[in-house]
Design an enzyme around this catalytic site. Sequence first.
Site, PDB file in Angstrom:
ATOM      1  N   THR A  60      41.690 -47.302  71.836  1.00  0.00           N
ATOM      2  CA  THR A  60      41.925 -47.702  70.435  1.00  0.00           C
ATOM      3  C   THR A  60      43.152 -48.569  70.254  1.00  0.00           C
ATOM      4  O   THR A  60      43.307 -49.219  69.223  1.00  0.00           O
ATOM      5  CB  THR A  60      42.082 -46.454  69.545  1.00  0.00           C
ATOM      6  OG1 THR A  60      43.237 -45.713  69.967  1.00  0.00           O
ATOM      7  CG2 THR A  60      40.842 -45.579  69.619  1.00  0.00           C
ATOM      8  N   CYS A  68      48.526 -34.881  66.002  1.00  0.00           N
ATOM      9  CA  CYS A  68      47.618 -35.721  65.227  1.00  0.00           C
ATOM     10  C   CYS A  68      46.313 -34.975  64.922  1.00  0.00           C
ATOM     11  O   CYS A  68      45.714 -34.350  65.811  1.00  0.00           O
ATOM     12  CB  CYS A  68      47.295 -36.996  65.998  1.00  0.00           C
ATOM     13  SG  CYS A  68      46.260 -38.155  65.055  1.00  0.00           S
ATOM     14  N   ARG A  71      40.452 -36.371  66.470  1.00  0.00           N
ATOM     15  CA  ARG A  71      39.848 -35.762  67.655  1.00  0.00           C
ATOM     16  C   ARG A  71      40.644 -36.133  68.895  1.00  0.00           C
ATOM     17  O   ARG A  71      41.078 -37.270  69.064  1.00  0.00           O
ATOM     18  CB  ARG A  71      38.396 -36.241  67.791  1.00  0.00           C
ATOM     19  CG  ARG A  71      37.649 -35.638  68.965  1.00  0.00           C
ATOM     20  CD  ARG A  71      36.163 -35.979  68.875  1.00  0.00           C
ATOM     21  NE  ARG A  71      35.963 -37.426  68.865  1.00  0.00           N
ATOM     22  CZ  ARG A  71      35.846 -38.166  69.964  1.00  0.00           C
ATOM     23  NH1 ARG A  71      35.933 -37.589  71.161  1.00  0.00           N
ATOM     24  NH2 ARG A  71      35.645 -39.460  69.878  1.00  0.00           N
ATOM     25  N   ARG A  93      49.915 -49.642  68.518  1.00  0.00           N
ATOM     26  CA  ARG A  93      50.335 -49.556  67.123  1.00  0.00           C
ATOM     27  C   ARG A  93      50.243 -48.106  66.641  1.00  0.00           C
ATOM     28  O   ARG A  93      49.456 -47.313  67.162  1.00  0.00           O
ATOM     29  CB  ARG A  93      49.485 -50.468  66.227  1.00  0.00           C
ATOM     30  CG  ARG A  93      48.017 -50.101  66.130  1.00  0.00           C
ATOM     31  CD  ARG A  93      47.275 -51.116  65.248  1.00  0.00           C
ATOM     32  NE  ARG A  93      45.901 -50.733  65.009  1.00  0.00           N
ATOM     33  CZ  ARG A  93      44.894 -51.015  65.804  1.00  0.00           C
ATOM     34  NH1 ARG A  93      45.124 -51.689  66.928  1.00  0.00           N
ATOM     35  NH2 ARG A  93      43.675 -50.624  65.517  1.00  0.00           N
ATOM     36  N   CYS A  95      49.616 -44.654  64.574  1.00  0.00           N
ATOM     37  CA  CYS A  95      48.454 -44.051  63.922  1.00  0.00           C
ATOM     38  C   CYS A  95      48.704 -43.911  62.419  1.00  0.00           C
ATOM     39  O   CYS A  95      49.793 -43.505  61.999  1.00  0.00           O
ATOM     40  CB  CYS A  95      48.201 -42.678  64.546  1.00  0.00           C
ATOM     41  SG  CYS A  95      46.881 -41.735  63.751  1.00  0.00           S
ATOM     42  N   CYS A  98      48.528 -39.533  61.656  1.00  0.00           N
ATOM     43  CA  CYS A  98      49.646 -38.627  61.956  1.00  0.00           C
ATOM     44  C   CYS A  98      51.000 -39.256  61.683  1.00  0.00           C
ATOM     45  O   CYS A  98      52.013 -38.558  61.666  1.00  0.00           O
ATOM     46  CB  CYS A  98      49.575 -38.143  63.403  1.00  0.00           C
ATOM     47  SG  CYS A  98      49.838 -39.425  64.647  1.00  0.00           S
ATOM     48  N   TRP A 451      94.159 -33.251  66.221  1.00  0.00           N
ATOM     49  CA  TRP A 451      93.248 -32.317  65.557  1.00  0.00           C
ATOM     50  C   TRP A 451      92.443 -33.024  64.468  1.00  0.00           C
ATOM     51  O   TRP A 451      91.218 -32.937  64.414  1.00  0.00           O
ATOM     52  CB  TRP A 451      94.026 -31.153  64.936  1.00  0.00           C
ATOM     53  CG  TRP A 451      93.125 -30.117  64.334  1.00  0.00           C
ATOM     54  CD1 TRP A 451      92.662 -29.001  64.944  1.00  0.00           C
ATOM     55  CD2 TRP A 451      92.548 -30.142  63.016  1.00  0.00           C
ATOM     56  NE1 TRP A 451      91.822 -28.300  64.091  1.00  0.00           N
ATOM     57  CE2 TRP A 451      91.735 -28.980  62.909  1.00  0.00           C
ATOM     58  CE3 TRP A 451      92.624 -31.002  61.931  1.00  0.00           C
ATOM     59  CZ2 TRP A 451      91.019 -28.674  61.744  1.00  0.00           C
ATOM     60  CZ3 TRP A 451      91.909 -30.704  60.780  1.00  0.00           C
ATOM     61  CH2 TRP A 451      91.122 -29.547  60.692  1.00  0.00           C
ATOM     62  N   TYR A 455      88.393 -33.860  64.377  1.00  0.00           N
ATOM     63  CA  TYR A 455      87.598 -33.340  63.264  1.00  0.00           C
ATOM     64  C   TYR A 455      86.820 -34.463  62.576  1.00  0.00           C
ATOM     65  O   TYR A 455      85.638 -34.328  62.258  1.00  0.00           O
ATOM     66  CB  TYR A 455      88.533 -32.652  62.265  1.00  0.00           C
ATOM     67  CG  TYR A 455      87.859 -32.123  61.033  1.00  0.00           C
ATOM     68  CD1 TYR A 455      87.127 -30.948  61.073  1.00  0.00           C
ATOM     69  CD2 TYR A 455      87.952 -32.797  59.816  1.00  0.00           C
ATOM     70  CE1 TYR A 455      86.504 -30.450  59.939  1.00  0.00           C
ATOM     71  CE2 TYR A 455      87.329 -32.313  58.673  1.00  0.00           C
ATOM     72  CZ  TYR A 455      86.615 -31.135  58.745  1.00  0.00           C
ATOM     73  OH  TYR A 455      85.997 -30.661  57.625  1.00  0.00           O
ATOM     74  N   ASP A 471      93.325 -26.385  67.985  1.00  0.00           N
ATOM     75  CA  ASP A 471      93.049 -25.605  66.782  1.00  0.00           C
ATOM     76  C   ASP A 471      93.294 -24.113  67.020  1.00  0.00           C
ATOM     77  O   ASP A 471      92.795 -23.529  67.997  1.00  0.00           O
ATOM     78  CB  ASP A 471      91.593 -25.825  66.363  1.00  0.00           C
ATOM     79  CG  ASP A 471      91.239 -25.051  65.114  1.00  0.00           C
ATOM     80  OD1 ASP A 471      91.601 -25.517  64.024  1.00  0.00           O
ATOM     81  OD2 ASP A 471      90.616 -23.982  65.240  1.00  0.00           O
TER      82      ASP A 471
END
Length: 510
Positions: A60, A68, A71, A93, A95, A98, A451, A455, A471
Amino acid sequence: MAMSDFGERRAGGRSRLLAMNEMSTPIIAAAPLDPDQCYRAIEAKDARFDGRFFVCVSTTGIYCRPVCPARVPKRQHCSFVPSAAAAEAAGFRSCLRCRPETAPGTPAWAGTAATVSRALRLIEEGALDEGRLEDLAARLGLGERQLRRLFLAHVGAGPQAVAANRRLLTAKQLISDTRMPLADVAFAAGYQSLRRFNDAIRTAYGVAPTEIRRASETQAGSSIRIRLGYRPPFDFNSVLSYLSSRALPGVERIGAGRYARSFNLGGAKGFLTVQPAASGHALEARVTMLDASATALPIRAIAARLRRLFDLDAEPGAIAAAFARDPLIGPRLKRAPGLRVPGAFDGFELAVRAILGQQISVKGATTIAGRIVAKFGEAIAGDDGGVTHVFPSPARLARADLSGLGLTGGRIATLKSLAGAVASGALDFTPRESLEAKIAELTALPGIGAWTAHYICLRALGEPDAFPSSDLGLRKAAGKGEPVPAAALEALSERWRPWRGYAALALWTT
């Protein structure tokens, strides 16, 4: 345990950062795909594999997610790739059933080389929509050929193919999920012209954008919907709880399982809300523009910022496996499945909040932040309550008189120095060639020590290996109540690379 932000109160003065050589950290390549295992996963339509790989169907020319609903194709017609970009580069390409654009980020895009991860974040934010590949490579401290080689090795497609794939999938989602005019969709997705947009959609899907829009069942509405996939487990409520106590008054509002805030991106102002999607492993963001006529809609930038805010690109399975045998971190992660590092929607906002949090409590820093927003932020109207302002711009704060707000003279000088550096372009909050380079850039500003710099890198830049070893909260947790020396904690943290940030969060919060 009283903590100013993640850890206990820290001084804002300059301090010397212990040397850490990121280049010595081995590159983590994605594990090779086992075709037989992949096929068994698509036969079972196992959601746990969603986003881990994509199946390309030779008969396809389409690639799909493992879940998906179509089938299951015959085994001999299937090949498997680690990312959507690799499928596109191979000529397949996506689907229409899905919708691979809604899948969680693939492991080839997370947990790989730190440089590739930074490049992917920049691409996600549009670095290659207008800029050149050589400019992106220069920002990362690499040559163009070296960057291409890294991408081919660890993502399966080159940087430009990845960028084209992100533009295409963003456009497809906006066509299907919003009522935005197609011209706005084109530019919001990063295309430089309608012609390129139309050609890309026709090439990828075989139909015009108008036909995809016509087939969509999305109802018209005044807001734009963005679906943000993630890989489970994900403890959304714990992230909200953390963000709630540090929310910027007037700018952010958190409650009832929902995050809301204002924004101003490139002059486009509006509100957004984020909450769990009704189905699937995803969050749903709804974006409402204040100016309905605005055409420069920063959809990709908003999506990238929200992914960083909620740490949606994390690979919890890989992180948990890395710490499984660690006697200090492993048990903590078992008690907190789905642990994420709360990020930031805006790096400048977070940096200001980090400076305000030096040497005072979370509540005190939040109070002062509210005063700054009320006095210097731009008032807006239209929210249903709680969000009243847009955070002040760096240029505005650089010129502002911050006296009388409860700030010390040193803290005012640091804030104005930060704002001035950001306003002038000398400092930004995009990833650079290494964590060390950004730490050095931040600590060059007066009043910002190691520190605070770690962060900021951890939350604003999403650097997973940032780790403020000085820390006091971390040192106490590592010593089970008795603080260990900072140098000892730094040495101990070497075994937690490249996810020291998750180790820090586990120590701080569990």
